[in-house]
Design a protein around this motif. Structure first.
Motif, PDB file in Angstrom:
ATOM      1  N   GLY A   4       2.206   6.647   1.019  1.00 31.17           N
ATOM      2  CA  GLY A   4       0.829   6.308   0.688  1.00 31.17           C
ATOM      3  C   GLY A   4       0.587   5.986  -0.766  1.00 31.17           C
ATOM      4  O   GLY A   4      -0.461   5.451  -1.112  1.00 31.17           O
ATOM      5  N   PHE A   5       1.520   6.306  -1.667  1.00 34.85           N
ATOM      6  CA  PHE A   5       1.364   5.901  -3.062  1.00 34.85           C
ATOM      7  C   PHE A   5       2.721   5.910  -3.758  1.00 34.85           C
ATOM      8  O   PHE A   5       3.693   6.471  -3.270  1.00 34.85           O
ATOM      9  CB  PHE A   5       0.350   6.777  -3.805  1.00 34.85           C
ATOM     10  CG  PHE A   5       0.809   8.185  -4.128  1.00 34.85           C
ATOM     11  CD1 PHE A   5       1.319   8.498  -5.377  1.00 34.85           C
ATOM     12  CD2 PHE A   5       0.727   9.192  -3.184  1.00 34.85           C
ATOM     13  CE1 PHE A   5       1.737   9.787  -5.685  1.00 34.85           C
ATOM     14  CE2 PHE A   5       1.135  10.484  -3.471  1.00 34.85           C
ATOM     15  CZ  PHE A   5       1.642  10.775  -4.729  1.00 34.85           C
ATOM     16  N   LEU A   6       2.743   5.232  -4.898  1.00 32.61           N
ATOM     17  CA  LEU A   6       3.943   5.186  -5.725  1.00 32.61           C
ATOM     18  C   LEU A   6       3.642   5.917  -7.018  1.00 32.61           C
ATOM     19  O   LEU A   6       2.601   5.686  -7.639  1.00 32.61           O
ATOM     20  CB  LEU A   6       4.325   3.734  -6.041  1.00 32.61           C
ATOM     21  CG  LEU A   6       5.570   3.571  -6.912  1.00 32.61           C
ATOM     22  CD1 LEU A   6       6.817   3.702  -6.047  1.00 32.61           C
ATOM     23  CD2 LEU A   6       5.555   2.223  -7.605  1.00 32.61           C
ATOM     24  N   GLU A   7       4.536   6.784  -7.428  1.00 32.76           N
ATOM     25  CA  GLU A   7       4.416   7.458  -8.711  1.00 32.76           C
ATOM     26  C   GLU A   7       5.423   6.815  -9.665  1.00 32.76           C
ATOM     27  O   GLU A   7       6.618   6.810  -9.397  1.00 32.76           O
ATOM     28  CB  GLU A   7       4.708   8.948  -8.537  1.00 32.76           C
ATOM     29  CG  GLU A   7       4.572   9.751  -9.793  1.00 32.76           C
ATOM     30  CD  GLU A   7       4.906  11.215  -9.558  1.00 32.76           C
ATOM     31  OE1 GLU A   7       4.502  12.030 -10.389  1.00 32.76           O
ATOM     32  OE2 GLU A   7       5.580  11.548  -8.554  1.00 32.76           O
ATOM     33  N   VAL A  25       0.030   4.810  -8.153  1.00 36.10           N
ATOM     34  CA  VAL A  25      -0.468   3.520  -7.655  1.00 36.10           C
ATOM     35  C   VAL A  25      -0.683   3.647  -6.158  1.00 36.10           C
ATOM     36  O   VAL A  25       0.259   3.910  -5.411  1.00 36.10           O
ATOM     37  CB  VAL A  25       0.523   2.381  -7.956  1.00 36.10           C
ATOM     38  CG1 VAL A  25      -0.092   1.036  -7.581  1.00 36.10           C
ATOM     39  CG2 VAL A  25       0.955   2.390  -9.414  1.00 36.10           C
ATOM     40  N   ASP A  26      -1.929   3.462  -5.738  1.00 37.49           N
ATOM     41  CA  ASP A  26      -2.302   3.612  -4.341  1.00 37.49           C
ATOM     42  C   ASP A  26      -2.150   2.305  -3.572  1.00 37.49           C
ATOM     43  O   ASP A  26      -1.725   2.301  -2.420  1.00 37.49           O
ATOM     44  CB  ASP A  26      -3.753   4.095  -4.269  1.00 37.49           C
ATOM     45  CG  ASP A  26      -4.273   4.233  -2.861  1.00 37.49           C
ATOM     46  OD1 ASP A  26      -3.629   4.906  -2.055  1.00 37.49           O
ATOM     47  OD2 ASP A  26      -5.335   3.644  -2.570  1.00 37.49           O
ATOM     48  N   ASP A  70       0.822  -1.206   0.000  1.00 32.31           N
ATOM     49  CA  ASP A  70       0.000   0.000   0.000  1.00 32.31           C
ATOM     50  C   ASP A  70       0.857   1.257   0.000  1.00 32.31           C
ATOM     51  O   ASP A  70       0.356   2.357   0.092  1.00 32.31           O
ATOM     52  CB  ASP A  70      -0.976   0.010   1.170  1.00 32.31           C
ATOM     53  CG  ASP A  70      -0.278  -0.015   2.522  1.00 32.31           C
ATOM     54  OD1 ASP A  70       0.974  -0.010   2.576  1.00 32.31           O
ATOM     55  OD2 ASP A  70      -0.986  -0.046   3.544  1.00 32.31           O
ATOM     56  N   PHE A  71       2.163   1.105  -0.097  1.00 25.83           N
ATOM     57  CA  PHE A  71       3.120   2.203  -0.243  1.00 25.83           C
ATOM     58  C   PHE A  71       3.154   3.156   0.949  1.00 25.83           C
ATOM     59  O   PHE A  71       3.554   4.299   0.811  1.00 25.83           O
ATOM     60  CB  PHE A  71       2.863   2.984  -1.542  1.00 25.83           C
ATOM     61  CG  PHE A  71       2.890   2.102  -2.751  1.00 25.83           C
ATOM     62  CD1 PHE A  71       4.073   1.596  -3.240  1.00 25.83           C
ATOM     63  CD2 PHE A  71       1.701   1.727  -3.380  1.00 25.83           C
ATOM     64  CE1 PHE A  71       4.095   0.748  -4.338  1.00 25.83           C
ATOM     65  CE2 PHE A  71       1.718   0.875  -4.481  1.00 25.83           C
ATOM     66  CZ  PHE A  71       2.915   0.392  -4.955  1.00 25.83           C
ATOM     67  N   THR A  72       2.745   2.681   2.108  1.00 23.66           N
ATOM     68  CA  THR A  72       2.886   3.502   3.304  1.00 23.66           C
ATOM     69  C   THR A  72       4.344   3.488   3.743  1.00 23.66           C
ATOM     70  O   THR A  72       5.143   2.673   3.278  1.00 23.66           O
ATOM     71  CB  THR A  72       1.991   2.977   4.443  1.00 23.66           C
ATOM     72  OG1 THR A  72       2.344   1.626   4.714  1.00 23.66           O
ATOM     73  CG2 THR A  72       0.519   3.081   4.083  1.00 23.66           C
ATOM     74  N   ALA A  73       4.674   4.372   4.660  1.00 27.70           N
ATOM     75  CA  ALA A  73       6.062   4.493   5.107  1.00 27.70           C
ATOM     76  C   ALA A  73       6.603   3.184   5.672  1.00 27.70           C
ATOM     77  O   ALA A  73       7.787   2.908   5.583  1.00 27.70           O
ATOM     78  CB  ALA A  73       6.182   5.608   6.138  1.00 27.70           C
TER      79      ALA A  73
END
Length: 191
Positions: free
Chosen positions: A58-61, A179-180, A28-31
């Protein structure tokens, strides 16, 4: 067979709708997420595309620019991880793209003529937040851009070594995909 995507999207309308028995979180791309994402672009074969992952809390670009002179692709994928997704039927992604077509990718230890095989499934974006469902049965095998699905074994979900994203749509220019969340999900059987 599985239910139609429209039914799935209605059923899997938000991450909160997914129970622990229906899905497993890939990231989920959280810290606190431990997954490392790396870039692999067409410069590995002399191309001039650029791009890669830009992590945010919180997200990936996934951003860059493709150049079809010498390749035309950019990708990002996890490194140093393994996943057993054999209890699930599909990848579920919550993304916001730029209107271009992307690919979800899965890698195992399968090789073809000494080179790694990647299993891919395409999805289109429309500039809004979308929930994408990619059934594992829709992923096809490729090695260095060549379709090898009849030459290698099918995707083995117990042996997933990498999850990734790729852009290779035959277009030049900038791209951007946010991407969330990525999950493996169970699909509803047709009634």
């Amino acid at each position: 067979m599985f239910a139609l995507y429209s039914l799935l999207l209605a059923t899997l309308s938000a991450p909160s709708d997914l129970t622990s028995s229906d899905s497993i979180l890939v990231t989920d791309f959280t810290a606190g997420s431990a997954l490392e994402w790396i870039a692999v672009n067409d410069n590995v074969m002399g191309g001039r595309s650029r791009g890669g992952p830009v992590p945010h809390d919180g997200f990936l670009e996934f951003t860059g620019a493709t150049n079809t002179q010498g390749g035309g692709f950019s990708s990002t994928r996890t490194a140093g991880t393994t996943f057993d997704l054999s209890e699930y039927d599909a990848l579920w992604l919550r993304v916001r793209g730029d209107g271009r077509t992307y690919r979800g990718e899965l890698r195992t230890d399968v090789t073809f003529r000494g080179r790694g095989v990647v299993y891919r499934a395409e999805f289109a974006t429309d500039g809004t937040w979308q929930e994408i469902v990619l059934p594992f049965e829709s992923f096809w095998a490729s090695s260095r851009g060549r379709d090898v699905r009849r030459l290698v074994e099918p995707l083995d979900l117990i042996r997933i070594r990498s999850v990734g994203l790729m852009i290779y749509d035959g277009l030049d220019g900038p791209f951007r995909l946010e991407v969330d969340e990525i999950r493996a999900v169970k699909l509803l059987p047709e009634e």
